[in-house]
Design an enzyme around this catalytic site. Structure first.
Site, PDB file in Angstrom:
ATOM      1  N   TYR A 109      61.967 107.238   3.338  1.00 27.43           N
ATOM      2  CA  TYR A 109      62.698 106.332   4.234  1.00 27.43           C
ATOM      3  C   TYR A 109      61.942 106.190   5.541  1.00 27.43           C
ATOM      4  O   TYR A 109      61.470 107.186   6.104  1.00 27.43           O
ATOM      5  CB  TYR A 109      64.093 106.893   4.541  1.00 27.43           C
ATOM      6  CG  TYR A 109      65.168 106.224   3.716  1.00 27.43           C
ATOM      7  CD1 TYR A 109      65.374 104.858   3.821  1.00 27.43           C
ATOM      8  CD2 TYR A 109      65.960 106.954   2.844  1.00 27.43           C
ATOM      9  CE1 TYR A 109      66.350 104.232   3.057  1.00 27.43           C
ATOM     10  CE2 TYR A 109      66.929 106.340   2.085  1.00 27.43           C
ATOM     11  CZ  TYR A 109      67.124 104.970   2.197  1.00 27.43           C
ATOM     12  OH  TYR A 109      68.080 104.352   1.447  1.00 27.43           O
ATOM     13  N   GLU A 150      63.276 103.794   8.094  1.00 22.91           N
ATOM     14  CA  GLU A 150      64.072 102.786   8.834  1.00 22.91           C
ATOM     15  C   GLU A 150      63.620 102.728  10.285  1.00 22.91           C
ATOM     16  O   GLU A 150      63.373 103.760  10.910  1.00 22.91           O
ATOM     17  CB  GLU A 150      65.559 103.152   8.773  1.00 22.91           C
ATOM     18  CG  GLU A 150      66.203 102.721   7.480  1.00 22.91           C
ATOM     19  CD  GLU A 150      67.687 103.069   7.415  1.00 22.91           C
ATOM     20  OE1 GLU A 150      68.270 103.468   8.440  1.00 22.91           O
ATOM     21  OE2 GLU A 150      68.245 102.934   6.316  1.00 22.91           O
ATOM     22  N   ASP A 176      58.161  77.468   6.443  1.00 26.00           N
ATOM     23  CA  ASP A 176      58.137  78.429   5.338  1.00 26.00           C
ATOM     24  C   ASP A 176      56.888  78.114   4.526  1.00 26.00           C
ATOM     25  O   ASP A 176      56.866  77.163   3.733  1.00 26.00           O
ATOM     26  CB  ASP A 176      59.409  78.260   4.497  1.00 26.00           C
ATOM     27  CG  ASP A 176      59.404  79.144   3.250  1.00 26.00           C
ATOM     28  OD1 ASP A 176      58.344  79.713   2.918  1.00 26.00           O
ATOM     29  OD2 ASP A 176      60.466  79.251   2.602  1.00 26.00           O
ATOM     30  N   THR A 231      56.062  84.358   1.661  1.00 25.31           N
ATOM     31  CA  THR A 231      55.990  85.474   0.730  1.00 25.31           C
ATOM     32  C   THR A 231      54.552  85.977   0.784  1.00 25.31           C
ATOM     33  O   THR A 231      53.672  85.322   1.342  1.00 25.31           O
ATOM     34  CB  THR A 231      56.303  85.034  -0.718  1.00 25.31           C
ATOM     35  OG1 THR A 231      55.478  83.913  -1.029  1.00 25.31           O
ATOM     36  CG2 THR A 231      57.764  84.666  -0.892  1.00 25.31           C
ATOM     37  N   LYS A 247      52.042  84.890  -3.499  1.00 28.52           N
ATOM     38  CA  LYS A 247      51.646  83.643  -4.158  1.00 28.52           C
ATOM     39  C   LYS A 247      50.149  83.419  -3.903  1.00 28.52           C
ATOM     40  O   LYS A 247      49.346  84.203  -4.387  1.00 28.52           O
ATOM     41  CB  LYS A 247      52.530  82.494  -3.657  1.00 28.52           C
ATOM     42  CG  LYS A 247      54.014  82.724  -4.000  1.00 28.52           C
ATOM     43  CD  LYS A 247      54.877  81.542  -3.638  1.00 28.52           C
ATOM     44  CE  LYS A 247      56.315  81.748  -4.083  1.00 28.52           C
ATOM     45  NZ  LYS A 247      57.184  82.312  -3.049  1.00 28.52           N
ATOM     46  N   ARG A 304      54.723  91.544  -4.319  1.00 27.71           N
ATOM     47  CA  ARG A 304      55.912  90.728  -4.072  1.00 27.71           C
ATOM     48  C   ARG A 304      56.532  91.176  -2.747  1.00 27.71           C
ATOM     49  O   ARG A 304      56.816  92.360  -2.569  1.00 27.71           O
ATOM     50  CB  ARG A 304      56.943  90.921  -5.187  1.00 27.71           C
ATOM     51  CG  ARG A 304      56.410  90.715  -6.582  1.00 27.71           C
ATOM     52  CD  ARG A 304      57.508  90.566  -7.586  1.00 27.71           C
ATOM     53  NE  ARG A 304      58.083  89.243  -7.456  1.00 27.71           N
ATOM     54  CZ  ARG A 304      57.488  88.119  -7.867  1.00 27.71           C
ATOM     55  NH1 ARG A 304      56.302  88.155  -8.431  1.00 27.71           N
ATOM     56  NH2 ARG A 304      58.069  86.967  -7.707  1.00 27.71           N
TER      57      ARG A 304
HETATM   58  N1  DSN Z   1      60.719  80.901  -6.688  1.00 29.84           N
HETATM   59  C1  DSN Z   1      59.529  80.545  -5.964  1.00 29.84           C
HETATM   60  C2  DSN Z   1      58.770  79.457  -6.634  1.00 29.84           C
HETATM   61  O1  DSN Z   1      58.567  79.563  -7.821  1.00 29.84           O
HETATM   62  O2  DSN Z   1      58.368  78.507  -5.998  1.00 29.84           O
HETATM   63  C3  DSN Z   1      59.780  80.229  -4.566  1.00 29.84           C
HETATM   64  O3  DSN Z   1      60.192  81.374  -3.904  1.00 29.84           O
END
Ligand code: DSN
Length: 413
Positions: A50, A52, A196, A222, A225, A231
């Protein structure tokens, strides 16, 4: 005890999944294959602790190593995106967005975004998501002719709604985002600009897509990607007051203990993304997307907006055959060893479970080393799968061909 000894069933399923990944072509625009180093950090002993709080201000003892790791992740994120502040703790993109909303708005405040069916995301105001339960979304639209952002509708809506925030950045948008134009509209109505960049983060970090800075007040992404990390989520800003609000809204506002094994894996991925070869990789993602788009158009498919500037494209299947649905394509492709997802085309008359399109992306294929000429092969395999969608024998034959083709392109190590 090793996993295979302690839990052979799960070990076997992981091994099967590894073989599936190796022997198929991953065309889901939001997925990628991480390096062994990223996986090693994500699978490390850091999962035991942990931590926090934030570096230097934790609510548990024994966090010295974690402070160093989180500070490295923060510093690398700031360097990568050229900004002053980073919170590396969000567990996911949706969590990052929730925390960013909490930092920018009060419950009940209005904001503008692109609706899910036109390329937005669940966390941009889908009615069952917290982004619509606690806040009030209204939507700007795409231009029906160009199928790109209709800035007149952004401006009109902004003046009409007087939103607290305008959200740009999408899950299914193949074109360059004009952050400057969004900011101009925000300034006209006193709104904050929230970008975003989950899909395009790797491209942004390497200059293959313009940066949301200095235009956006807050940026979320994120990390898994085009950025090719574990992730997870990340929030960035240059605004000191907003940075404090973001830290509060991540912890204790919406999360408890950070996943420090994932924070370490983010640090590793950011380190990789700072290397020159990552820039070459991101440039190749875009070249591959353009090559795949051109090959598909040659076969008679229509692409929403006529093409792509980034890592993804929306393929309107109806141009090839009026009867083809996205669901057909997703199934036929999977049976033939190519993984993608059905996706609504702008103004799609078919329901979301059917759709008239597929979304294709090149980040994962590019990680495996595929180049422009290989995209012609991929387009051909894909077209043959669709044309043979009703023949299990044809699909099985293509599946074998795909598996053979994949052998030329090993997973990252
Ligand atoms: N679910 C994702 C996508 O496939 O674009 C976005 O977070």
């Amino acid at each position: 005890m090793s996993l295979v000894q302690s839990d052979p069933k799960i070990a076997e399923l992981i091994a099967v999944e590894q073989r599936r990944q190796e022997s198929t072509l991953e065309l889901i625009a939001s997925e990628n294959h991480v390096s062994k180093a990223v996986m090693e950090a994500a699978g490390s002993c850091l999962t035991n602790k942990y931590a926090e709080g934030y570096p230097g201000h934790r609510y548990y003892g024994g966090c010295g190593n974690y402070d160093q790791i989180e500070n490295i992740a923060i510093d690398r994120a700031k360097e990568l995106f050229g900004c002053q502040f980073a919170n590396v703790q969000p567990h996911s993109g949706a969590n990052a967005n929730l925390a960013a909303f909490m930092a920018m708005m009060q419950p009940g405040d209005y904001y503008l975004s692109l609706v899910l069916s036109s390329g937005g995301h669940l966390s941009h105001g889908m009615k069952l998501n917290t982004s619509a339960i606690f806040y009030k979304p209204d939507h700007y639209e795409l231009d029906p002719k160009t199928e790109t952002i209709d800035f007149e509708s952004v401006r009109r809506k902004a003046h009409e709604v007087k939103p607290k925030m305008i959200l740009c950045g999408y899950s299914a948008y193949p074109r360059t985002i004009d952050f400057k134009k969004f900011r101009e509209i925000c300034d006209e109505v006193g709104a904050l600009l929230f970008a975003d960049i989950a899909h395009i983060a790797g491209l942004v970090a390497t200059g293959a897509h313009p940066s949301p800075f200095p235009h956006a007040h807050v940026v979320s992404t994120t990390t898994h990607k085009t950025l090719r990390g574990p992730r997870g989520g990340l929030i960035l800003t240059n605004d000191e007051a907003l940075s404090k609000a973001i830290n509060r809204s991540v912890f204790p506002g919406s999360q408890g203990g950070p996943l420090m094994h994932i924070v370490a894996a983010k640090a590793v991925a950011f380190g990789e993304a700072l290397k020159p070869e990552f820039k070459t990789y991101c440039q190749q993602i875009v070249k591959n997307a353009q090559a795949l788009a051109a090959a598909l158009q040659k076969q008679g498919y229509r692409l929403q907006s006529g093409g792509t500037d980034n890592h993804l494209m929306l393929v309107d299947l109806r141009a090839r055959n009026e009867a083809f649905t996205g669901a057909d394509a997703e199934q036929a492709m999977e049976a033939a060893g190519m993984i993608a997802n059905k996706n609504a085309i702008y103004n799609d008359p078919r329901p979301p479970k059917l759709t008239s399109g597929v979304r294709l992306g090149t980040p994962a294929l590019t990680t495996r080393g595929l180049k422009e000429a290989d995209m012609v092969t991929v387009a051909d395999l894909l077209d043959r799968a669709l044309m043979g969608k009703d023949s299990p024998e044809t699909l099985a034959k293509i599946r074998d061909e795909v598996a053979e083709f994949c052998k030329k392109f090993p997973m990252p190590h």
